[in-house]
Each structure stands twice: as structure tokens, then as C-alpha cells.
Design a protein around this motif. Structure first.
Motif, short mmCIF file in Angstrom:
data_model
loop_
_atom_site.label_atom_id
_atom_site.label_comp_id
_atom_site.label_asym_id
_atom_site.label_seq_id
_atom_site.Cartn_x
_atom_site.Cartn_y
_atom_site.Cartn_z
N PRO C 146 53.26 13.50 89.97
CA PRO C 146 52.95 14.90 90.26
C PRO C 146 51.79 14.96 91.26
N THR C 147 51.96 15.72 92.32
CA THR C 147 50.92 15.77 93.35
C THR C 147 50.15 17.07 93.33
N MET C 148 50.53 17.99 92.42
CA MET C 148 49.84 19.28 92.34
C MET C 148 49.61 19.66 90.89
N LYS C 149 48.44 20.25 90.64
CA LYS C 149 48.17 20.73 89.28
C LYS C 149 48.93 22.02 89.04
N GLY C 150 49.13 22.33 87.76
CA GLY C 150 49.76 23.61 87.45
C GLY C 150 50.71 23.51 86.28
N GLU C 151 51.29 24.64 85.93
CA GLU C 151 52.27 24.68 84.85
C GLU C 151 53.65 24.82 85.45
N TYR C 152 54.53 23.95 85.07
CA TYR C 152 55.89 23.95 85.62
C TYR C 152 56.90 24.13 84.50
N SER C 153 57.99 24.79 84.84
CA SER C 153 59.06 24.96 83.87
C SER C 153 60.22 24.06 84.23
N ILE C 154 60.95 23.66 83.19
CA ILE C 154 62.21 22.96 83.44
C ILE C 154 63.32 23.90 83.00
N VAL C 155 64.28 24.13 83.89
CA VAL C 155 65.45 24.89 83.46
C VAL C 155 66.63 23.91 83.48
N GLY C 163 74.78 28.81 75.41
CA GLY C 163 73.32 29.04 75.44
C GLY C 163 72.65 28.39 76.64
N HIS C 164 73.43 27.97 77.59
CA HIS C 164 72.93 27.24 78.76
C HIS C 164 71.72 27.90 79.41
N HIS C 165 71.78 29.23 79.57
CA HIS C 165 70.70 29.93 80.28
C HIS C 165 69.43 30.03 79.45
N LEU C 166 69.48 29.59 78.17
CA LEU C 166 68.28 29.63 77.33
C LEU C 166 67.57 28.28 77.32
N MET C 167 68.15 27.30 77.96
CA MET C 167 67.63 25.94 77.87
C MET C 167 66.48 25.75 78.87
N THR C 168 65.26 25.72 78.33
CA THR C 168 64.08 25.59 79.19
C THR C 168 63.12 24.56 78.59
N GLY C 169 62.17 24.14 79.39
CA GLY C 169 61.16 23.19 78.95
C GLY C 169 59.89 23.35 79.77
N LYS C 170 58.92 22.48 79.54
CA LYS C 170 57.61 22.68 80.19
C LYS C 170 56.98 21.35 80.59
N ILE C 171 56.37 21.34 81.75
CA ILE C 171 55.53 20.22 82.15
C ILE C 171 54.20 20.79 82.65
N ILE C 172 53.10 20.31 82.05
CA ILE C 172 51.78 20.78 82.47
C ILE C 172 51.10 19.64 83.21
N VAL C 173 50.58 19.93 84.39
CA VAL C 173 49.89 18.90 85.17
C VAL C 173 48.42 19.27 85.28
N GLU C 174 47.55 18.35 84.81
CA GLU C 174 46.10 18.63 84.87
C GLU C 174 45.36 17.59 85.69
N GLU D 476 66.44 35.70 84.22
CA GLU D 476 65.21 36.22 83.61
C GLU D 476 64.88 35.41 82.36
N PHE D 477 65.81 34.59 81.88
CA PHE D 477 65.62 33.73 80.72
C PHE D 477 65.19 34.51 79.48
N THR D 478 65.80 35.69 79.30
CA THR D 478 65.45 36.52 78.15
C THR D 478 65.72 35.76 76.86
N GLY D 479 64.67 35.61 76.02
CA GLY D 479 64.85 34.95 74.73
C GLY D 479 64.68 33.45 74.77
N ALA D 480 64.41 32.88 75.96
CA ALA D 480 64.22 31.43 76.03
C ALA D 480 62.82 31.07 75.58
N GLN D 481 62.61 29.79 75.16
CA GLN D 481 61.32 29.32 74.68
C GLN D 481 60.24 29.47 75.75
N PHE D 482 60.59 29.04 76.94
CA PHE D 482 59.68 29.22 78.07
C PHE D 482 60.44 30.05 79.09
N ALA D 483 59.78 31.05 79.67
CA ALA D 483 60.49 31.90 80.61
C ALA D 483 60.00 31.65 82.03
#
Lengths: 55, 47, 174, 533
Positions: C146-155, C163-174, D476-483
Motif C-alpha cells: 500500500p502506497t497511501m494511507k487511508g480507509e479502503y473498502s473491498i467490494v 446477496g452479491h451486492h452486500l459483500m463488502t470488506g475493509k482494509i485500513i492503511v496507517e 449504494e450497498f444498502t444494508g452491507a457491513q461496510f458501505a
């Protein structure tokens, strides 16, 4: 033999002349394509260079 | 009258040869090579 | 005419503007084809397909172990896990979440193992916009910096059911 | 014709030739009153059948297109997720596979009979092909609409559909393969019976290239779909996800290369029909088709550029189509096609300035406007985006984003479908022998459709550049864990896409209504030439 070849070359050159087409409009059109192609293509490389490093 | 036909023209006039080449080239380059790559994938060790 | 048979002996080399254009187009095609090997050696962003065969169960167990040993926090009920810089990190795609959330250090390099325990998924890091394919049975390893700090989402950008459009995640870079 | 026995024709085909001509049986051919070309009546029957079924698939896929576009336009967000994903599957198969394959089998029959002055090789094979294709397409559509195959067109394993879905695709693929074999059979008998001298016409050569690529495509289709079908019935335990993707794209992408070849052939055909253009150099045009035959199929690798399992060398070599030789071919056609039109127009005296020839071109003829707009959209949008997205490393920015459908809607829809529409404006008068009604509307239709598709493709492409995923119900990811959400730029682009889709749909519907009205109720053309456009 050389004479024949010469003749053949002459015929070919003649046909060649006849078949010469002038298509300046198409040339401009295709050059416009090439330029837009290059701009879009290298803009994408630039965008790629800005993301995280990965291998 | 025997007209000398350019070899490239003869190739293009032969749809069967083109069919054979058209199948073999992508099969070797894309499909078979791809299979070999996948088959030679090592097992994960998960450190 | 293109709908009638041509004259008997039609082969002739290209000439005039047509010939010039073919030359120009060929030169451009060579530029295009040189760019990829060039970037492979000189560029920083490459998808080399580094991967290993793995069973979904073995991968899930390794992810669990990774979470247990490296968990540092929790957000929205999802564990945040910090791998050691230069070490291995694990990310599991499943219907419908990316597990766990990761905390990375900027300009540190990680071996990020991604796999799926069910269907195919698409790892899409936003708003950085980097995208990789995730397959069950394949441990896809991204050596990532990672070359930049920040909060990133994974879709998820590979269709994986309702439920495909609900599938998300997170990567935090500090 | 002079000493033909004067037997009155028993049906509408008044100019049917009642004695054997060439390799045609007696009463099985006619001479076209417009072009003077011979028409095999068996081929004519199947060209008609295939064209009708093609348009039916186009209508079905078009309605789905409007609904899913209105769902992805965030301000409208029309469908619920179930029907969004279901109709996306339905849309993809009807448009990318059924509409196009039906039309292409028709084009292959036309090119190998009329343009080679031959009869069709086998009526039985034509029936077998047609029946299997229709049965397969119906089976697939019924299975999807019944909710048993929400798997997208790609049906990536281990996502599983009902076995009838795979069976339907196998039927369509085998049916098409039989149609392609019928084409090759016709090539063979035409050569054997000496119905033409020397080389085949350029359009037939292009069709041959399309047919060759179709064979490779359909072999991959059989290779991937048969095991998957067995797996869906629990006969086979597992189909490897990576293996599936590799072989499936040998079907999925290559079928689009069939379209490219067929479309380029249609360009040459329509250029000749509408402006009298002839290729400047046969060797160059044919050489470009040979490059397609040899290398364009490697482009299937474009879908696997960020995949695990295949290495960098495989990716780089194949994604470059072996040094971009197929891109070179497209760039060559991109020159030779307009150059042939320019030469023909200048010969007619339209010599003013750089573009006097283009301004004087028959823009009111929908056959011409559809062809030329198809050329521009395919080249400037489809070609440029395609090569860029298909660059191994750049694909990291684009894989599975809306940039991908943005690209292929400008190639397959703005390119192939629009060219096929232009073709229809000649197929209906010449093969169905009916006139179009509302000719003013027909003149406008290609522009309407083209403008819609351009807006839609650009909207999709740029939304994808913001990272918006394809095949995604709710950004818009309505209802997702992270939006995550996307910015206003992405929303503007999705709106552009929506507006474009509505315009394109109106253009599509206009085309279908005009064509259906002409085919079933149009004024008959008997013993006279068609009214020129």
C-alpha cells in the motif's frame, strides 16, 4: 530472360499506376483514430502507475 | 492457360488449410498452454 | 466488387496510402506489445498469477489461525487483523463477506493470500480501484505494497448469488 | 431463361427458374430482380427462418436490456435484486448468443449460396441445425425465466444452474455447429461443381473466416459445457473453477470474434451495395482476415488477466494476440473499408476537399448509415477501449468493472448489431421480397440507435473508471457491513448510461416494429427491383 523480367516489371508498374487510389479523407480519419487510441492508452498507463504496488 | 498464382493467394484460396491452422494455433497457444500452467500449479504451504 | 469473384491473379503487395497505414499500424502494434513486458520488469503493478492449489477447508482454517494470532480490534462485529510487515496476510471471500478486515502499514510489503470457500468472487479495492479474481481451490497470492494511507473498502465484483451486492470488506492503511 | 419450358409457377415465387441451373435442381432457384444474383430457395427459406428467430431473440433481450439499465440507473433503480440478476442472465444469452448466432447462420447460408451461385449443401442439416438452435434457445430462456438459472451468462462454476440450462446451451452450440458444417459443405460442392471460377468473393472469404472461428468457439463450448452439464446432474463430482474459466472463455470471447468477422464482412457487403465500393487490394483485405483466423482467438485471455493459475508469460503472449496481429487486422479493415467507399465516391465525382466524398455519401440510406456508424463506433470506442482493457497490467484497473460492458456494448451492439440492422434493410426486400413501410422512420432509426449506444457505452465506461462493478444490483450497498459508495461522478455517468439505454431501446424497438411490419405485411416485390433506399 532479363528482357522478359523487364517486361513483367513494366506491366506491373503500369497496373500499379492504374490502381493508385487517392484516399486523403480516409488517411485523416485513421490518423484521428490512432491519436485518440494513443491518448486513451497512455492515460491508462498513467492511472495504473498511481495505484498500490502489486506483483 | 496456366496462370502462375502467388503462393499467398493459394493459401488464402484453401479454406481447409485455414480451418486447420485456425483450430491448431489458438488451441496450442491459449488452451493447451493454459492447461499446462494450471496443472503445474504447486500445492499451497500456508506459512 | 466484394460480392463478385476477383480477377484470376489478384495477389499484389499493398501500395500507396494503404501501405503507409499498414506500416504505421504495425509500428503501433509493436509499441503495444512491448509495453507489457516492459512494465513486467520496470513497472510496479503486475498481475503475475502467483498461486497455489488449496482446499477451501485448509484455507478457512489458516484464516482462523491468522485472525486468532493477529487480531487487534473489531469494527461492525468484524475482527480487524494486523499482519506483521513483510509477512503473510489472509483474506477469505465467502457468501457474502470479505473476512477479516485488515490493518496494514503504508509502504510495507505483504504477501496477501486470497481465496474463496464457496463460489468465485471478485476482489475489488475501492476507491483505489484494483481488481483481482478469486477462485475456490486457488490460493491467489498478491505481493502488495500500500502506497497511501487511508480507509479502503473491498467490494465483490463477481456475481456470487442473490446477496452479491452486500459483500463488502475493509482494509485500513496507517 | 429463353428456352425454359413455360410452366406457370405454382406459388408467389414468379421468377423461379424451372430448369436446373448450375448445381441448382429445377425449380429450386430464382434470379434476384434487384441484383441479378441467383438465390437458392432452400437457403432462402432458412435465411428467413433464422432472421425471424434472430429478431425474436433481439426483442426479448432488448426488453430485458431496458429493465436492467433502468435498475442500474441509481435514480430509477427499477427491479428487485432477484429479477435484476435473472434478467441480466437472460439479456446476455439472448443478445450475445441467440440473436447473433441466428443471424450469423443466415449470413453463412447467404454467402455460400447466392454469392457462389451454388445450392445449399443439405436441407436436412439446415433443418437439424435450426430445430436444435430453437429448442436450445427456448429451453435456456424458459429455465432462466423460471428462476432456475440465476447464474449470469458466464455461469461460473461452482455456481450451479438447473441442468436444462446447460443442455439448452449445448443444443444451441451443436445446432450452430451443424449450420457451420452446412456452410463448409456448400463451399465444397460449389468448388466441385465449378459454380464459380477462381477465388471466392471477399464477402465469402470473410464469412469463411467467421465460420472457422465459430468452429473453434463451438468446440470449446462443447468441451466446457458437457462436463458442466454432467456436474449439474451430479454425475461428475467437480468442475475446477479455473479450468472452467479458461475453457468457457474459449467459447465466450471467441463467439464475439465470430461477430467481428461477420460484421466486417457485412461492412464490405453494405459498402458495395450502397456505394458501389470495391476493395482496393484483395490481398490486403484477405490477409487481414487470415490474421483474424490465426490470432484473434488468443484474445480470450483478456478475461483471465488478473486470475490465479495462469502465469505472466501466458497472459502477456495471449493477451497481445501474439504481438497484436489481430489488432493490426482490425486497423487494416478500419482503413480499407472507408478507403473503398472514398474511392467509389470520388469516382462518381464527389471530389471536393478532404471529406466531400463522405458528405455526399448516401446518409439517407439506412443500409449505409448503419454500416458507417457501426464502423465508427466499433473503431473509435470499441477498438480503443478493448485493446486498452485487454492490456495485461491495465486490466487491474478494469477487471469486472462497468468498463467491460461499456467496451463490449460498443463492439457487439454499436458495431455488430447495428451492422446487422443495416443488413436487414436489404435482407427484407431481397430475401423476404417485401418493402418497408414508414421509410422516413427507417432512415432515422440507425442514428437513434447509434446515439443511444454511444451515450450508454461511454456512461458505462467512465462509471467503470470510477470503479463501479458490473453485474451489481446496488452500488449504494444498502444494508452491507461496510458501505463503500461511489462519488457523484459515478452517478452522473450511470445516469448517462440510463438515458443512452432508453434512447437505444427506442431505436431498437423502431427497428423491430418496422422489420416485423415489413416482413409480414409489407408490399410484395414481384418481378421488379426493390425501391432504392
Amino acid at each position: 530472360m532479363p528482357e522478359n523480367e523487364e517486361k513483367a516489371a513494366e506491366v506491373f508498374a503500369h497496373e500499379h499506376e492504374e490502381e493508385e487510389h487517392k484516399t486523403p479523407g480516409t488517411v485523416v480519419l485513421t490518423l484521428a483514430l490512432l491519436i485518440s487510441f494513443a491518448v486513451y492508452y497512455f492515460a491508462n498507463w498513467k492511472a495504473l502507475a498511481d495505484v498500490w504496488h502489486v506483483r | 492457360m496456366a496462370v502462375k498464382v502467388h503462393p499467398i493467394q493459394r493459401l488464402m484460396d484453401n479454406p481447409w488449410l485455414l480451418l486447420a491452422l485456425g483450430i491448431i494455433v489458438p488451441f496450442l497457444s491459449y488452451t493447451l498452454w493454459g492447461w499446462i500452467d494450471m496443472a503445474s500449479m504447486p500445492k499451497a504451504t500456508l506459512p | 466488387m466484394s460480392i463478385h469473384a476477383p480477377e484470376a491473379n489478384w495477389f499484389k503487395p499493398p501500395s500507396g496510402a494503404e501501405r503507409t497505414w499498414i506500416g504505421l499500424a504495425l509500428a503501433w502494434c509493436l509499441v503495444l506489445s512491448i509495453m507489457m513486458p516492459y512494465w513486467h520488469f520496470k513497472g510496479k503493478q503486475n498481475s503475475t498469477g502467483d498461486s497455489y492449489r488449496v482446499t477451501p477447508a485448509a484455507f478457512a482454517a489458516r484464516v482462523e489461525q491468522f485472525v486468532k494470532t493477529n487480531k487487534v480490534a473489531e469494527i461492525n462485529g468484524v475482527p480487524v487483523v494486523e499482519p506483521s510487515p513483510g509477512g503473510d496476510a489472509y483474506l477469505q471471500g465467502q457468501m457474502w463477506r470479505w473476512y477479516p478486515a485488515l490493518k496494514l502499514r503504508v509502504n510495507q510489503t505483504y504477501r496477501l493470500h486470497i481465496s474463496s470457500t464457496d463460489l468465485q468472487h471478485g476482489f475489488s479495492l475501492q476507491p483505489m480501484n484494483m481488481n483481482f479474481q478469486v477462485l475456490p481451490g486457488y490460493d491467489h497470492v498478491l505481493t502488495i505494497t500500500p502506497t497511501m494511507k487511508g480507509e479502503y473498502s473491498i467490494v465483490c465484483n463477481e456475481f456470487c448469488g442473490i446477496g452479491h451486492h452486500l459483500m463488502t470488506g475493509k482494509i485500513i492503511v496507517e | 431463361m429463353a428456352n425454359a419450358v413455360a410452366i406457370p409457377a405454382s406459388h408467389e415465387e414468379s421468377e423461379v427458374i424451372t430448369k436446373p441451373v448450375g448445381n441448382h435442381a429445377a425449380g429450386n432457384s430464382r434470379t434476384c430482380d434487384t441484383t441479378g444474383l441467383p438465390v437458392c430457395l432452400t437457403a432462402q427459406l432458412f435465411i428467413r427462418l433464422n432472421a425471424v428467430l434472430g429478431v425474436v431473440a433481439l426483442l426479448a433481450g432488448g426488453i430485458a436490456a431496458l429493465l436492467i439499465a433502468l435498475t442500474r440507473w441509481p435514480a430509477v433503480h427499477l427491479l428487485d435484486p432477484v429479477w435484476y440478476y435473472r434478467l441480466t442472465t437472460f439479456h446476455g444469452l439472448n443478445m450475445l448468443i441467440f440473436w447473433i448466432l441466428f443471424m450469423e447462420v443466415g449470413i453463412l447460408y447467404f454467402a455460400s449460396t447466392t454469392l457462389l451461385n451454388s445450392r445449399l449443401f443439405s436441407k436436412g442439416m439446415a433443418w437439424a441445425s435450426f430445430v436444435m438452435m430453437v429448442a436450445g434457445a427456448v429451453l435456456v430462456d424458459v429455465t432462466i425465466l423460471g428462476g432456475k438459472a440465476d447464474v449470469m451468462m458466464t455461469s461460473y462454476v461452482p455456481l450451479k444452474a438447473h441442468s436444462n440450462f446447460y443442455l439448452g446451451i449445448i443444443l444451441v452450440a451443436v445446432g450452430t455447429l451443424i449450420g457451420v458444417a452446412n456452410f463448409f459443405g456448400t463451399l465444397y460442392i460449389a468448388k466441385r461443381d465449378k459454380t464459380y471460377a477462381g477465388s471466392v468473393p471477399l464477402v465469402v472469404f470473410g464469412a469463411t473466416a467467421a465460420a472457422i472461428i465459430a468452429v473453434v468457439t463451438l468446440l470449446h463450448g462443447a468441451l466446457v459445457m458437457i462436463p458442466t452439464w454432467l456436474w449439474s446432474m451430479d454425475i461428475l463430482k467437480e468442475v475446477d473453477a479455473g479450468w472452467y474459466r479458461l475453457v468457457w472463455w474459449g467459447l465466450g470471447h471467441q463467439s464475439q470474434q465470430v461477430n467481428v468477422c461477420a460484421m466486417v464482412s457485412v461492412w464490405y457487403f453494405l459498402a458495395t451495395l450502397t456505394t458501389g465500393a470495391k476493395p482496393l487490394n484483395q490481398a490486403v483485405c484477405r490477409g487481414a482476415f487470415v490474421l483474424y483466423i490465426l490470432f484473434i482467438n488468443l484474445a480470450s485471455a483478456h478475461h483471465l488477466l488478473v486470475d490465479p493459475g495462469v502465469g505472466a508469460s501466458w497472459k502477456i503472449w495471449n493477451t497481445s494476440y501474439a504481438m497484436y496481429l489481430a489488432v493490426l487486422a482490425s486497423m487494416i479493415h478500419g482503413f480499407t473499408v472507408p478507403a473503398s467507399v472514398e474511392t467509389a465516391m470520388r469516382k462518381k465525382g464527389h471530389n471536393r476537399g478532404l471529406f466531400g466524398w463522405l458528405a455526399a455519401a448516401p446518409w439517407k440510406n439506412p443500409g449505409f448509415s448503419a454500416f458507417f456508424l457501426s464502423l465508427l463506433i466499433f473503431g473509435f470506442i470499441g477498438g480503443i477501449t478493448g485493446v486498452t482493457l485487454g492490456t495485461q497490467q491495465i486490466n487491474i484497473l478494469a477487471h469486472n468493472t462497468l468498463r467491460i460492458p461499456g467496451h463490449f456494448h460498443s463492439t457487439v451492439v454499436g458495431g455488430t448489431s447495428l451492422a446487422f440492422m443495416g443488413l436487414a434493410y436489404y435482407v427484407v426486400p431481397l430475401i423476404f421480397k417485401r418493402e418497408y413501410y414508414a421509410r422516413g422512420l427507417a432512415r432515422v432509426q440507425p442514428y437513434l440507435f447509434a446515439v443511444g449506444i454511444v451515450l450508454m457505452s461511454l456512461g458505462m465506461s467512465f462509471a467503470g473508471s470510477y470503479g463501479v462493478p458490473r453485474r451489481h444490483w446496488d452500488i449504494e450497498f444498502t444494508g452491507a457491513q461496510f458501505a463503500p459508495g461511489f462519488g457523484s461522478g459515478a452517478h452522473v455517468m450511470l445516469g448517462l448510461m440510463g438515458v443512452g439505454a432508453v434512447i437505444a431501446f427506442v431505436g431498437l424497438l423502431t427497428f423491430i416494429l418496422l422489420t416485423v411490419a415489413a416482413v409480414f405485411f409489407g408490399k410484395k416485390i414481384e418481378n421488379r427491383a426493390m425501391t432504392p433506399w
